[in-house]
Design a protein around this motif. Structure first.
Motif, PDB file in Angstrom:
ATOM      1  N   VAL A 166       0.844  -1.193   0.000  1.00 17.19           N
ATOM      2  CA  VAL A 166       0.000   0.000   0.000  1.00 17.19           C
ATOM      3  C   VAL A 166       0.879   1.243   0.000  1.00 17.19           C
ATOM      4  O   VAL A 166       1.817   1.354   0.800  1.00 17.19           O
ATOM      5  CB  VAL A 166      -0.934   0.025   1.229  1.00 17.19           C
ATOM      6  CG1 VAL A 166      -1.800   1.278   1.220  1.00 17.19           C
ATOM      7  CG2 VAL A 166      -1.808  -1.225   1.263  1.00 17.19           C
ATOM      8  N   LEU A 167       0.571   2.172  -0.887  1.00 20.82           N
ATOM      9  CA  LEU A 167       1.238   3.474  -0.912  1.00 20.82           C
ATOM     10  C   LEU A 167       0.387   4.477  -0.139  1.00 20.82           C
ATOM     11  O   LEU A 167      -0.826   4.547  -0.320  1.00 20.82           O
ATOM     12  CB  LEU A 167       1.396   3.962  -2.354  1.00 20.82           C
ATOM     13  CG  LEU A 167       1.905   5.404  -2.526  1.00 20.82           C
ATOM     14  CD1 LEU A 167       3.372   5.514  -2.115  1.00 20.82           C
ATOM     15  CD2 LEU A 167       1.708   5.878  -3.966  1.00 20.82           C
ATOM     16  N   ILE A 168       1.049   5.254   0.739  1.00 18.43           N
ATOM     17  CA  ILE A 168       0.410   6.397   1.395  1.00 18.43           C
ATOM     18  C   ILE A 168       1.315   7.602   1.196  1.00 18.43           C
ATOM     19  O   ILE A 168       2.515   7.530   1.490  1.00 18.43           O
ATOM     20  CB  ILE A 168       0.209   6.176   2.904  1.00 18.43           C
ATOM     21  CG1 ILE A 168      -0.642   4.943   3.182  1.00 18.43           C
ATOM     22  CG2 ILE A 168      -0.431   7.415   3.540  1.00 18.43           C
ATOM     23  CD1 ILE A 168      -0.754   4.592   4.666  1.00 18.43           C
ATOM     24  N   VAL A 169       0.773   8.704   0.707  1.00 17.45           N
ATOM     25  CA  VAL A 169       1.535   9.951   0.644  1.00 17.45           C
ATOM     26  C   VAL A 169       1.042  10.852   1.772  1.00 17.45           C
ATOM     27  O   VAL A 169      -0.148  11.176   1.852  1.00 17.45           O
ATOM     28  CB  VAL A 169       1.410  10.645  -0.721  1.00 17.45           C
ATOM     29  CG1 VAL A 169       2.172  11.959  -0.712  1.00 17.45           C
ATOM     30  CG2 VAL A 169       1.949   9.730  -1.820  1.00 17.45           C
ATOM     31  N   SER A 170       1.965  11.221   2.641  1.00 20.58           N
ATOM     32  CA  SER A 170       1.606  11.951   3.853  1.00 20.58           C
ATOM     33  C   SER A 170       2.612  13.079   4.097  1.00 20.58           C
ATOM     34  O   SER A 170       3.071  13.711   3.145  1.00 20.58           O
ATOM     35  CB  SER A 170       1.512  10.977   5.034  1.00 20.58           C
ATOM     36  OG  SER A 170       1.013  11.591   6.184  1.00 20.58           O
ATOM     37  N   HIS A 171       3.001  13.294   5.355  1.00 20.62           N
ATOM     38  CA  HIS A 171       3.682  14.525   5.746  1.00 20.62           C
ATOM     39  C   HIS A 171       4.811  14.256   6.738  1.00 20.62           C
ATOM     40  O   HIS A 171       4.814  13.248   7.453  1.00 20.62           O
ATOM     41  CB  HIS A 171       2.665  15.498   6.339  1.00 20.62           C
ATOM     42  CG  HIS A 171       1.511  15.752   5.428  1.00 20.62           C
ATOM     43  ND1 HIS A 171       1.502  16.782   4.511  1.00 20.62           N
ATOM     44  CD2 HIS A 171       0.332  15.086   5.250  1.00 20.62           C
ATOM     45  CE1 HIS A 171       0.363  16.755   3.823  1.00 20.62           C
ATOM     46  NE2 HIS A 171      -0.356  15.725   4.250  1.00 20.62           N
TER      47      HIS A 171
END
Length: 219
Positions: A166-171
């Motif tokens: 799973v890819l998550i783009v966050s901070h």
């Protein structure tokens, strides 16, 4: 036991990043460099067989995620935008100078930077200290911050199959907090803030997170 492999990536460089301004729930667009960083990260991850992909609901994260997925050989679209993976909310400090803001928050505790506080206390205590320093009371405290993040990971775990990628783009602050809380001694997230486009890998199990790699530019 079911586990899910999460690749959590910090968004590309933004205008506020270049100005060294605190950027939590406030947003600013990707710079040309930020766009290129997202493209580079996408090329790095192009052969990863992602089963699903998510971004926080901040535009800088959504734009980065779309650029990362563009060259991927297995997945071309976002499955959702999740507010659970927003950056920490900085309240009154949103958009203010990073260095001077953290100095004002840290001074009552005998420190001058966020990193100096993190040498002594957890990221959740630092969130509490920011909230205490915010006269509006709007900044997130530690419990609010970690509770929403765990809720996000629970959603992803429940909607994924065993061994999914799973890819998550966050901070940055969120990723750094996870590395401090759930990483090991080989990492130094206290002194190494996540790079724009940096890749951190997390194994998500039932009610468990384990950070296995932090802030990488290659896999």
């Amino acid at each position: 036991m079911k586990t899910v492999n999460v690749y959590i990536v910090r968004h590309g460089e933004t205008i506020f990043n270049t100005l060294d301004k605190l950027q939590g729930w406030a947003d600013s667009p990707l710079t040309d460099k930020g766009i290129q960083l997202a493209i580079d990260t996408g090329n790095t991850l192009s052969n990863v067989h992602f089963n699903s992909a998510y971004a926080s609901d901040m535009k800088r994260a959504i734009d980065t995620a779309k650029l990362i997925l563009k060259p991927n050989k297995y997945l071309s679209h976002l499955n959702g935008e999740l507010p659970e993976f927003r950056e920490a909310f900085f309240g009154l400090f949103e958009g203010l100078d990073n260095m001077s803001s953290w100095k004002s928050i840290a001074t009552p505790y005998g420190a001058s930077t966020q990193a100096e506080m993190l040498e002594e206390v957890s990221p959740l205590v630092v969130r509490d200290r920011m909230k205490k320093a915010d006269p509006t009371g709007l900044a997130e405290n530690g419990e609010e911050f970690i509770t929403r993040i765990h809720h996000g990971f629970n959603q992803i775990f429940d909607s994924s199959a065993d061994n999914d990628n799973v890819l998550i783009v966050s901070h940055g602050t969120l990723i750094r907090a996870l590395a401090i809380q759930y990483g090991d001694s080989s990492m130094d997230p206290v002194h190494e803030f996540p790079l724009n486009g940096g890749i951190t890998k997390i194994i998500v199990g039932p009610n468990k997170l384990t950070v296995t790699e932090y802030n990488q530019t290659s896999i």
